[in-house]
Design an enzyme around this catalytic site. Structure first.
Site, PDB file in Angstrom:
ATOM      1  N   HIS A 117       0.819  -1.224   0.000  1.00  0.00           N
ATOM      2  CA  HIS A 117       0.000   0.000   0.000  1.00  0.00           C
ATOM      3  C   HIS A 117       0.847   1.265   0.000  1.00  0.00           C
ATOM      4  CE1 HIS A 117      -4.045  -1.805   0.701  1.00  0.00           C
ATOM      5  NE2 HIS A 117      -3.267  -2.843   0.993  1.00  0.00           N
ATOM      6  N   ASP A 144       3.582   9.313  -0.657  1.00  0.00           N
ATOM      7  CA  ASP A 144       2.398   8.562  -0.274  1.00  0.00           C
ATOM      8  C   ASP A 144       2.138   7.498  -1.336  1.00  0.00           C
ATOM      9  OD1 ASP A 144       0.191   7.927   1.266  1.00  0.00           O
ATOM     10  OD2 ASP A 144      -0.417  10.013   1.487  1.00  0.00           O
TER      11      ASP A 144
HETATM   12  O1  F6P Z   1      -1.514   2.643   4.325  1.00  0.00           O
HETATM   13  C1  F6P Z   1      -0.444   2.361   5.116  1.00  0.00           C
HETATM   14  C2  F6P Z   1      -0.841   1.956   6.518  1.00  0.00           C
HETATM   15  O2  F6P Z   1       0.280   1.561   7.239  1.00  0.00           O
HETATM   16  C3  F6P Z   1      -1.815   0.814   6.586  1.00  0.00           C
HETATM   17  O3  F6P Z   1      -1.223  -0.445   6.471  1.00  0.00           O
HETATM   18  C4  F6P Z   1      -2.427   1.083   7.917  1.00  0.00           C
HETATM   19  O4  F6P Z   1      -3.636   0.468   8.079  1.00  0.00           O
HETATM   20  C5  F6P Z   1      -2.518   2.596   7.932  1.00  0.00           C
HETATM   21  O5  F6P Z   1      -1.413   3.041   7.213  1.00  0.00           O
HETATM   22  C6  F6P Z   1      -2.570   3.193   9.331  1.00  0.00           C
HETATM   23  O6  F6P Z   1      -1.404   2.936  10.041  1.00  0.00           O
HETATM   24  P1  F6P Z   1      -1.402   2.210  11.464  1.00  0.00           P
HETATM   25  O7  F6P Z   1      -2.057   0.880  11.279  1.00  0.00           O
HETATM   26  O8  F6P Z   1       0.025   2.111  11.853  1.00  0.00           O
HETATM   27  O9  F6P Z   1      -2.203   3.102  12.362  1.00  0.00           O
END
Ligand code: F6P
Length: 505
Positions: free
Chosen positions: A154, A363
């Site tokens: 992602h 991003d």
């Molecule tokens: O999109 C990247 C990401 O790391 C996702 O895998 C994740 O759900 C989101 O950002 C939010 O981050 P975190 O799970 O560390 O709060």
């Protein structure tokens, strides 16, 4: 058709009212296909990692696993978010590598594999998500899992020279070759990964999207830009304007225009640069002062990581400074808010805004940019300011593209958005909205899952031909294999993928 089994660090459990873009996209995929979602429970077990929780909701089975304090620290706060996250976002200066956290990351991935493998069936389609779980496919294969496995990254894939600076990078990234299909957000991410495989990964790029690992295993890779439920967001936004929270925001604006930014509080989002750009706009466009209020929503994220705490302090100082310098008794130029809001409320906020600021330094995609577009009123759409370093910029060409490092340029772009004629706003918005209707989240997951299924059609086709054709291993020169290993016909044909027999335990 087998089940879809989604594996990700975070799981959007049914009782959770708020979920991020990634979680919403995966939940929709599972609702459509039915299947299982496996991941971290979000709970810390004071004793040990590994306790499983099972829960059924409609056609989805949720299986989640607790982590111990130490494992969570090493795997999530440590290697995933202090090593991989900055590395994958081109921030070598913030990379903090240690053998201990790397071992913890491997250990949690092995635990995921150990718990998940016995739950899998041969005809399942396993779809692993994101940088937390890069070694998982390999660890599943080592436990005898033979079903189709896909991986989707992602976040961005950085330049190969950066990846190569990570100690043990080869061992880590080679693990992806145990997948059948590796998905990236953009073609550029795919290209950078191919460069890595070729230059530092000891592998080969056979053709675009087809690679061979040093162990001879072939796998496919492609670009599959993630998206949103465009029409649903448009409906939600139109309905949300009647919500009390959205009406309160309208009332508080006293007829002034709204600029909005919504981001996790993360250094990849370019928040200090964005606030400085707004300050620059206030300074250089005094005639517009008092006409625009900027609402920056930045829910606190990863508070266990020092860099995020420092960023929070920096933003608090900066926002205080901007308001101290430019506020009037009846107007506060910047509203800086650290809490989160329900998704539907945010769509209402987007719809009110004349300017959307999505200016990350890096991003993978940025779904806020897409949601901002989907939420607009077709009769009077707002203007999106978008960083070229967000994956979304490859698709949303009606946005004003703003380099987040160019504080003057970004200040000018805010002023330009404020005065942009309605006809131009409509024209820009219309092109983006039509693109997002055709390329929505359903398109994303169907395209990816179809590609993953097709990879295995190739393998089946190969098995049928195996008796009268040389195998990949004994097929002679690379050129012979590429042309089918068949000097008789000399014709081109698709190269079959070979799934190696996984070691048995
Ligand atoms: O999109 C990247 C990401 O790391 C996702 O895998 C994740 O759900 C989101 O950002 C939010 O981050 P975190 O799970 O560390 O709060």
């Amino acid at each position: 058709m087998g089940r879809l089994v989604v594996v990700s660090n975070r799981v959007a459990l049914p009782e959770e009212s708020r979920a991020g873009g990634l979680a919403i996209a995966l939940l929709d995929a599972l609702r459509e296909e039915g299947g299982m979602w496996f991941g971290w429970s979000g709970r810390i077990d004071p004793h040990a990692s590994g306790r499983l929780h099972e829960q059924q909701d409609g056609n989805i089975e949720f299986v989640t696993m607790d982590l111990s304090e130490q494992d969570h620290e090493d795997y999530y706060n440590g290697f995933a978010n202090r090593t991989l996250w900055p590395l994958l976002h081109f921030r070598m200066d913030l990379v903090d590598y240690s053998r201990d956290t790397y071992a913890g990351y491997q250990c949690v991935n092995a635990l995921f594999a150990g718990k998940l493998a016995p739950l899998l069936r041969e005809d399942d389609l396993v779809w692993i998500h994101d940088y937390h779980l890069i070694p998982l496919a390999k660890l599943l294969r080592e436990r005898g899992v033979k079903c189709r496995i896909g991986f989707f990254l992602h976040v961005p894939m950085p330049s190969s020279d950066l990846l190569a600076a990570l100690p043990s990078h080869q061992r880590l990234f080679e693990g992806l070759s145990s997948c059948d299909l590796v998905g990236f957000q953009t073609e550029r991410d795919l290209e950078r990964f191919q460069d890595y495989v070729r230059l530092f990964g000891r592998g080969r790029v056979i053709e675009r999207g087809l690679m061979e690992a040093p162990n001879g295993r072939r796998f496919r890779a492609g670009a599959f830009p993630i998206s949103i439920d465009t029409r649903r967001i448009a409906e939600l936004a139109a309905e949300a304007v009647n919500k009390p929270s959205v009406k309160r925001l309208v009332a508080s604006m006293s007829g002034r225009a709204l600029a909005i930014g919504v981001d996790r509080l993360d250094y990849s989002k370019g928040l200090p640069e964005r606030l400085r750009s707004f300050q620059n706009y206030l300074h250089r466009y005094p005639q517009q002062r008092g006409q625009l209020t900027f609402l920056q929503i930045a829910p606190v994220s990863r508070g266990g990581v020092a860099e995020y705490r420092h960023l929070r302090e920096e933003l608090e100082q900066l926002s205080g400074h901007i308001n101290g310098r430019y506020a009037e008794p009846d107007w506060t130029p910047l509203r800086y808010v650290n809490r989160n809001y329900p998704h539907s409320t945010l769509t209402g906020f987007y719809r009110l805004a004349k300017v959307g600021l999505v200016t990350p330094l890096r991003d993978g995609m940025n779904l806020v940019a897409k949601e901002f577009v989907a939420a607009q009123d077709a009769e009077d759409p707002g203007v999106l300011l978008l960083s070229p370093f967000a994956g979304a910029a490859r698709e949303l060409d009606g946005a004003l593209i703003v380099n987040p490092y160019d504080i003057d340029g970004a200040g000018d772009a805010i002023a330009q958005a404020m005065t942009m004629p309605l006809a131009e706003r409509r024209e820009r918005w219309d092109a983006m909205f039509r693109h997002l209707c055709a390329h929505d989240v359903t398109h994303w997951r169907r395209t990816y899952l179809q590609a993953l299924r097709d990879v295995h059609l190739d393998i089946d086709a190969h098995a049928e031909r195996a008796e009268d054709e040389p195998t990949e291993r004994e097929g002679g020169t690379w050129h012979e294999r590429r042309t089918g290993g068949d000097r008789r016909s000399g014709g081109e044909r698709r190269i079959p993928l070979v799934a190696p027999a996984p070691p048995r335990h």
